[in-house]
Design a protein around this motif. Structure first.
Motif, PDB file in Angstrom:
ATOM      1  N   ARG A 132       0.832  -1.197   0.000  1.00 27.65           N
ATOM      2  CA  ARG A 132       0.000   0.000   0.000  1.00 27.65           C
ATOM      3  C   ARG A 132       0.873   1.256   0.000  1.00 27.65           C
ATOM      4  O   ARG A 132       0.535   2.256   0.603  1.00 27.65           O
ATOM      5  CB  ARG A 132      -0.909   0.038   1.236  1.00 27.65           C
ATOM      6  CG  ARG A 132      -1.894  -1.100   1.338  1.00 27.65           C
ATOM      7  CD  ARG A 132      -3.103  -0.850   0.449  1.00 27.65           C
ATOM      8  NE  ARG A 132      -4.104  -1.876   0.615  1.00 27.65           N
ATOM      9  CZ  ARG A 132      -4.164  -2.967  -0.128  1.00 27.65           C
ATOM     10  NH1 ARG A 132      -3.272  -3.186  -1.046  1.00 27.65           N
ATOM     11  NH2 ARG A 132      -5.118  -3.857   0.056  1.00 27.65           N
ATOM     12  N   SER A 133       2.023   1.178  -0.692  1.00 24.40           N
ATOM     13  CA  SER A 133       2.911   2.336  -0.703  1.00 24.40           C
ATOM     14  C   SER A 133       3.689   2.441  -2.007  1.00 24.40           C
ATOM     15  O   SER A 133       3.953   1.452  -2.677  1.00 24.40           O
ATOM     16  CB  SER A 133       3.868   2.271   0.481  1.00 24.40           C
ATOM     17  OG  SER A 133       4.540   1.036   0.505  1.00 24.40           O
ATOM     18  N   LEU A 134       4.034   3.667  -2.314  1.00 22.70           N
ATOM     19  CA  LEU A 134       4.829   4.045  -3.472  1.00 22.70           C
ATOM     20  C   LEU A 134       6.192   4.479  -2.950  1.00 22.70           C
ATOM     21  O   LEU A 134       6.285   5.118  -1.898  1.00 22.70           O
ATOM     22  CB  LEU A 134       4.128   5.221  -4.158  1.00 22.70           C
ATOM     23  CG  LEU A 134       4.923   6.125  -5.072  1.00 22.70           C
ATOM     24  CD1 LEU A 134       4.779   5.618  -6.505  1.00 22.70           C
ATOM     25  CD2 LEU A 134       4.398   7.546  -4.995  1.00 22.70           C
ATOM     26  N   TYR A 135       7.249   4.117  -3.655  1.00 27.59           N
ATOM     27  CA  TYR A 135       8.608   4.493  -3.261  1.00 27.59           C
ATOM     28  C   TYR A 135       9.211   5.371  -4.352  1.00 27.59           C
ATOM     29  O   TYR A 135       8.975   5.149  -5.534  1.00 27.59           O
ATOM     30  CB  TYR A 135       9.488   3.249  -3.097  1.00 27.59           C
ATOM     31  CG  TYR A 135       9.054   2.337  -1.989  1.00 27.59           C
ATOM     32  CD1 TYR A 135       9.664   2.380  -0.736  1.00 27.59           C
ATOM     33  CD2 TYR A 135       8.027   1.410  -2.180  1.00 27.59           C
ATOM     34  CE1 TYR A 135       9.266   1.531   0.286  1.00 27.59           C
ATOM     35  CE2 TYR A 135       7.625   0.559  -1.164  1.00 27.59           C
ATOM     36  CZ  TYR A 135       8.241   0.625   0.060  1.00 27.59           C
ATOM     37  OH  TYR A 135       7.847  -0.215   1.078  1.00 27.59           O
ATOM     38  N   ILE A 136      10.014   6.337  -3.923  1.00 29.87           N
ATOM     39  CA  ILE A 136      10.747   7.201  -4.848  1.00 29.87           C
ATOM     40  C   ILE A 136      12.223   7.096  -4.493  1.00 29.87           C
ATOM     41  O   ILE A 136      12.600   7.292  -3.335  1.00 29.87           O
ATOM     42  CB  ILE A 136      10.290   8.664  -4.734  1.00 29.87           C
ATOM     43  CG1 ILE A 136       8.784   8.777  -4.941  1.00 29.87           C
ATOM     44  CG2 ILE A 136      11.046   9.532  -5.737  1.00 29.87           C
ATOM     45  CD1 ILE A 136       8.198  10.086  -4.485  1.00 29.87           C
ATOM     46  N   VAL A 137      13.050   6.785  -5.480  1.00 27.00           N
ATOM     47  CA  VAL A 137      14.484   6.633  -5.241  1.00 27.00           C
ATOM     48  C   VAL A 137      15.110   8.022  -5.115  1.00 27.00           C
ATOM     49  O   VAL A 137      15.039   8.832  -6.037  1.00 27.00           O
ATOM     50  CB  VAL A 137      15.165   5.843  -6.380  1.00 27.00           C
ATOM     51  CG1 VAL A 137      16.656   5.703  -6.114  1.00 27.00           C
ATOM     52  CG2 VAL A 137      14.512   4.472  -6.557  1.00 27.00           C
ATOM     53  N   VAL A 138      15.718   8.276  -3.955  1.00 30.24           N
ATOM     54  CA  VAL A 138      16.439   9.526  -3.713  1.00 30.24           C
ATOM     55  C   VAL A 138      17.886   9.364  -4.159  1.00 30.24           C
ATOM     56  O   VAL A 138      18.460  10.239  -4.796  1.00 30.24           O
ATOM     57  CB  VAL A 138      16.371   9.932  -2.220  1.00 30.24           C
ATOM     58  CG1 VAL A 138      17.216  11.166  -1.943  1.00 30.24           C
ATOM     59  CG2 VAL A 138      14.922  10.151  -1.790  1.00 30.24           C
ATOM     60  N   SER A 139      18.468   8.212  -3.825  1.00 29.14           N
ATOM     61  CA  SER A 139      19.832   7.904  -4.252  1.00 29.14           C
ATOM     62  C   SER A 139      19.977   6.394  -4.355  1.00 29.14           C
ATOM     63  O   SER A 139      19.256   5.652  -3.702  1.00 29.14           O
ATOM     64  CB  SER A 139      20.866   8.479  -3.284  1.00 29.14           C
ATOM     65  OG  SER A 139      20.766   7.846  -2.023  1.00 29.14           O
ATOM     66  N   GLY A 140      20.911   5.965  -5.194  1.00 30.67           N
ATOM     67  CA  GLY A 140      21.127   4.535  -5.389  1.00 30.67           C
ATOM     68  C   GLY A 140      20.361   4.016  -6.587  1.00 30.67           C
ATOM     69  O   GLY A 140      19.834   4.787  -7.401  1.00 30.67           O
ATOM     70  N   GLN A 141      20.304   2.701  -6.670  1.00 33.56           N
ATOM     71  CA  GLN A 141      19.651   2.052  -7.816  1.00 33.56           C
ATOM     72  C   GLN A 141      19.002   0.759  -7.347  1.00 33.56           C
ATOM     73  O   GLN A 141      19.542   0.051  -6.493  1.00 33.56           O
ATOM     74  CB  GLN A 141      20.693   1.765  -8.896  1.00 33.56           C
ATOM     75  CG  GLN A 141      20.101   1.380 -10.218  1.00 33.56           C
ATOM     76  CD  GLN A 141      21.162   1.235 -11.297  1.00 33.56           C
ATOM     77  OE1 GLN A 141      22.166   0.550 -11.095  1.00 33.56           O
ATOM     78  NE2 GLN A 141      20.945   1.863 -12.425  1.00 33.56           N
ATOM     79  N   VAL A 142      17.833   0.456  -7.926  1.00 34.34           N
ATOM     80  CA  VAL A 142      17.112  -0.780  -7.621  1.00 34.34           C
ATOM     81  C   VAL A 142      16.821  -1.519  -8.913  1.00 34.34           C
ATOM     82  O   VAL A 142      16.822  -0.928  -9.998  1.00 34.34           O
ATOM     83  CB  VAL A 142      15.788  -0.516  -6.860  1.00 34.34           C
ATOM     84  CG1 VAL A 142      16.031   0.202  -5.551  1.00 34.34           C
ATOM     85  CG2 VAL A 142      14.790   0.240  -7.724  1.00 34.34           C
ATOM     86  N   LYS A 143      16.567  -2.824  -8.779  1.00 32.97           N
ATOM     87  CA  LYS A 143      16.094  -3.587  -9.931  1.00 32.97           C
ATOM     88  C   LYS A 143      14.706  -4.115  -9.616  1.00 32.97           C
ATOM     89  O   LYS A 143      14.407  -4.504  -8.484  1.00 32.97           O
ATOM     90  CB  LYS A 143      17.050  -4.721 -10.301  1.00 32.97           C
ATOM     91  CG  LYS A 143      17.100  -5.867  -9.327  1.00 32.97           C
ATOM     92  CD  LYS A 143      17.986  -6.987  -9.845  1.00 32.97           C
ATOM     93  CE  LYS A 143      18.048  -8.110  -8.821  1.00 32.97           C
ATOM     94  NZ  LYS A 143      18.828  -9.241  -9.292  1.00 32.97           N
ATOM     95  N   VAL A 144      13.865  -4.090 -10.639  1.00 32.72           N
ATOM     96  CA  VAL A 144      12.527  -4.665 -10.567  1.00 32.72           C
ATOM     97  C   VAL A 144      12.649  -6.004 -11.274  1.00 32.72           C
ATOM     98  O   VAL A 144      13.185  -6.085 -12.375  1.00 32.72           O
ATOM     99  CB  VAL A 144      11.498  -3.763 -11.283  1.00 32.72           C
ATOM    100  CG1 VAL A 144      10.103  -4.359 -11.191  1.00 32.72           C
ATOM    101  CG2 VAL A 144      11.540  -2.349 -10.709  1.00 32.72           C
TER     102      VAL A 144
END
Length: 158
Positions: A51-63
């Motif tokens: 039930r949440s949205l994330y915004i990347v401030v720094s770094g990198q993620v993979k989906v």
């Protein structure tokens, strides 16, 4: 930790929030939680309730789905937005590739934001449409016959 001014300046650059007034962005940015994740940390997994949205401030993620990578996201990208609207389990997993800082917006915070400024809903719809188009283009490149755009609907014979 970001200061309130840094949060405002950052959130103003995020595509889904770009057309919103600063007074609204100040309130929205102030209610978001700031989270830190180490490298190779699962933020959420496919099938998990969200039930949440994330915004990347720094770094990198993979989906990803298991070992299959669907996308890499970095600064100012957001993820997890689908579960805010459809109340379905997460459709993919998200794992950090390096240490990450993220802002998190909950469903209730977003709904309050949409009540106040409906333009945010239009921006999220644009984001979702763009992602569907990108996935369709990838599907076309991998197997032209399995594209969503090539599905034909039979005419109504009634």
């Amino acid at each position: 930790m970001l200061t309130s001014v840094q949060r405002l300046l950052f959130v103003r650059k995020v595509p889904i929030f770009q057309e919103l007034r600063d007074d609204f962005l100040v309130r929205l940015a102030s209610v978001m939680d700031e989270l830190s994740f180490p490298a190779n940390q699962s933020i959420f997994t496919e099938g998990q309730e969200g039930r949440s949205l994330y915004i990347v401030v720094s770094g990198q993620v993979k989906v990803h789905h298991g070992d299959r990578e669907l996308a890499r996201l970095g600064k100012e990208d957001c993820f997890g937005e689908m579960s805010l609207f459809d109340a379905e389990p997460r459709s993919a997993s998200v794992t950090t590739l390096e240490p990450c800082e993220c802002l998190m917006l909950t469903q209730m915070q977003l709904y309050d934001a949409i009540d106040e400024t409906p333009g945010i809903a239009v921006n999220i719809i644009r984001l979702l449409s763009r992602r569907i188009r990108e996935l369709n283009q990838k599907a076309n490149a991998q197997n032209p016959k399995s594209s969503i755009s090539e599905v034909k609907v039979p005419p109504d014979r009634s």
